[in-house]
Design a protein around this motif. Structure first.
Motif, short mmCIF file in Angstrom:
data_model
loop_
_atom_site.label_atom_id
_atom_site.label_comp_id
_atom_site.label_asym_id
_atom_site.label_seq_id
_atom_site.Cartn_x
_atom_site.Cartn_y
_atom_site.Cartn_z
N ARG A 27 0.37 -1.40 -0.32
CA ARG A 27 0.11 -0.16 -0.64
C ARG A 27 1.23 1.60 0.37
N HIS A 28 1.85 1.31 0.37
CA HIS A 28 3.50 2.33 0.18
C HIS A 28 4.55 2.05 -0.37
N SER A 29 4.48 3.01 -0.70
CA SER A 29 6.08 3.33 -1.56
C SER A 29 7.67 3.00 -0.51
N LEU A 30 8.36 3.04 -0.64
CA LEU A 30 9.70 2.68 0.30
C LEU A 30 9.90 4.55 0.69
N LYS A 31 9.58 5.47 0.46
CA LYS A 31 9.99 6.61 0.51
C LYS A 31 8.55 7.45 1.74
N GLU A 32 7.64 5.73 1.55
CA GLU A 32 6.50 6.49 2.47
C GLU A 32 7.07 5.91 3.56
N LEU A 33 7.10 4.17 4.13
CA LEU A 33 7.97 2.86 4.28
C LEU A 33 8.67 4.40 5.83
N GLN A 34 10.26 4.12 4.58
CA GLN A 34 11.10 4.61 5.63
C GLN A 34 10.94 6.10 5.89
N ASP A 35 10.22 6.42 5.81
CA ASP A 35 9.77 8.43 6.07
C ASP A 35 8.91 7.66 8.18
N ALA A 36 8.47 6.42 7.88
CA ALA A 36 7.59 6.12 8.73
C ALA A 36 8.11 5.62 9.85
N HIS A 38 11.26 5.83 10.16
CA HIS A 38 11.59 6.95 11.11
C HIS A 38 11.28 8.16 11.92
N ALA A 39 10.23 8.19 11.14
CA ALA A 39 9.66 8.80 12.38
C ALA A 39 9.25 8.10 13.95
N LEU A 40 8.76 6.85 13.21
CA LEU A 40 8.42 5.88 14.52
C LEU A 40 9.40 5.86 15.70
N VAL A 41 10.85 5.80 15.16
CA VAL A 41 12.04 5.48 15.63
C VAL A 41 12.27 6.48 16.51
N HIS A 42 12.06 7.64 16.26
CA HIS A 42 12.34 8.88 16.89
C HIS A 42 11.40 9.13 17.65
N GLU A 43 10.30 8.87 17.82
CA GLU A 43 8.64 8.73 18.73
C GLU A 43 9.23 7.97 20.20
N PHE A 44 9.73 6.74 19.14
CA PHE A 44 9.80 5.74 20.40
C PHE A 44 10.97 6.38 21.41
N ALA A 53 4.32 2.70 19.26
CA ALA A 53 4.73 2.61 18.42
C ALA A 53 4.16 1.13 17.71
N HIS A 54 3.53 0.07 18.94
CA HIS A 54 2.69 -0.79 18.38
C HIS A 54 1.09 -0.31 17.26
N LYS A 55 0.87 1.03 17.80
CA LYS A 55 -0.21 1.74 16.66
C LYS A 55 0.30 2.22 15.45
N ALA A 56 1.78 2.79 15.33
CA ALA A 56 2.29 3.36 14.02
C ALA A 56 3.04 1.96 13.75
N ILE A 57 3.31 0.89 14.04
CA ILE A 57 3.73 -0.21 12.96
C ILE A 57 2.31 -0.55 12.34
N LEU A 58 1.33 -0.99 13.35
CA LEU A 58 -0.09 -1.47 12.41
C LEU A 58 -0.52 -0.98 11.85
N ALA A 59 -0.41 0.79 11.84
CA ALA A 59 -0.81 1.44 10.37
C ALA A 59 0.13 1.33 8.94
N LEU A 60 1.65 1.05 9.40
CA LEU A 60 2.20 1.06 8.12
C LEU A 60 1.61 -0.33 7.01
N GLU A 61 0.99 -1.10 7.98
CA GLU A 61 0.14 -2.32 7.00
C GLU A 61 1.61 -3.16 5.29
N ALA A 62 2.87 -3.34 6.65
CA ALA A 62 3.98 -3.30 5.65
C ALA A 62 5.20 -4.96 7.17
N PRO A 63 4.01 -5.58 6.55
CA PRO A 63 4.73 -6.73 7.63
C PRO A 63 6.51 -7.17 6.88
N HIS A 64 6.71 -6.72 5.45
CA HIS A 64 7.24 -7.36 5.02
C HIS A 64 8.87 -6.18 5.04
N TYR A 65 8.22 -5.69 5.81
CA TYR A 65 9.24 -4.19 6.44
C TYR A 65 9.60 -4.19 7.48
#
Length: 144
Positions: A27-36, A38-44, A53-65
């Motif tokens: 559902r997301h481009s690589l750039k969107e995943l990278q940005d998300a 990055h934001a998740l890590v800084h937020e944590f 962190a749980h909510k942000a990871i689930l929102a990614l909808e990208a288990p392969h990432y």
């Protein structure tokens, strides 16, 4: 012919990512995943909130990432927050326990970190100790 095609698609590196794109699950481009991530890590590291962190990871909808989350948490920890390796391990274990993150993604993330470690240690000597501590606390075998 179909079996041969499937074998060819599954064989190379990153085959799961390619197949998910072929089957329309990305559902997301690589750039969107990278940005998300990055934001998740800084937020944590700002809040140490497992729930966010749980909510942000689930929102990614990208288990392969998800392995990239492991990698980025480690990188941030090794560069700035070496004393926080316990918090990172605790977060990752809680993500596995809650079914948010697969153990295989942690293993893949650790394998990637291990490959990148030698040049990183030259710049950040604490990176080796952070890696060893994280792997020990996670009790994940990288070779399995």
């Amino acid at each position: 012919p179909v079996v041969e095609l499937v074998r060819a698609l599954l064989k190379p590196k990153n085959s799961g990512v390619r197949l998910s794109r072929i089957w329309g699950h990305d559902r997301h481009s690589l750039k969107e995943l990278q940005d998300a991530v990055h934001a998740l890590v800084h937020e944590f590291f700002s809040t140490y909130s497992h729930e966010k962190a749980h909510k942000a990871i689930l929102a990614l909808e990208a288990p392969h990432y998800h392995h990239e989350i492991v990698r980025q948490l480690f990188n941030e920890c090794a560069h700035k927050y070496a004393e926080e390796v316990g918090n990172v391990a605790e977060l990752l274990l809680s993500l596995v326990k809650e079914g948010v993150l697969a153990l295989s993604e942690i293993r893949l993330g650790l394998q990637q970190i291990q490959k990148e470690l030698p040049p990183m240690v030259a710049e950040f000597p604490q990176a080796q100790k952070v890696y060893e501590t994280l792997a020990e606390q996670l009790k994940v075998s990288v070779s399995a």
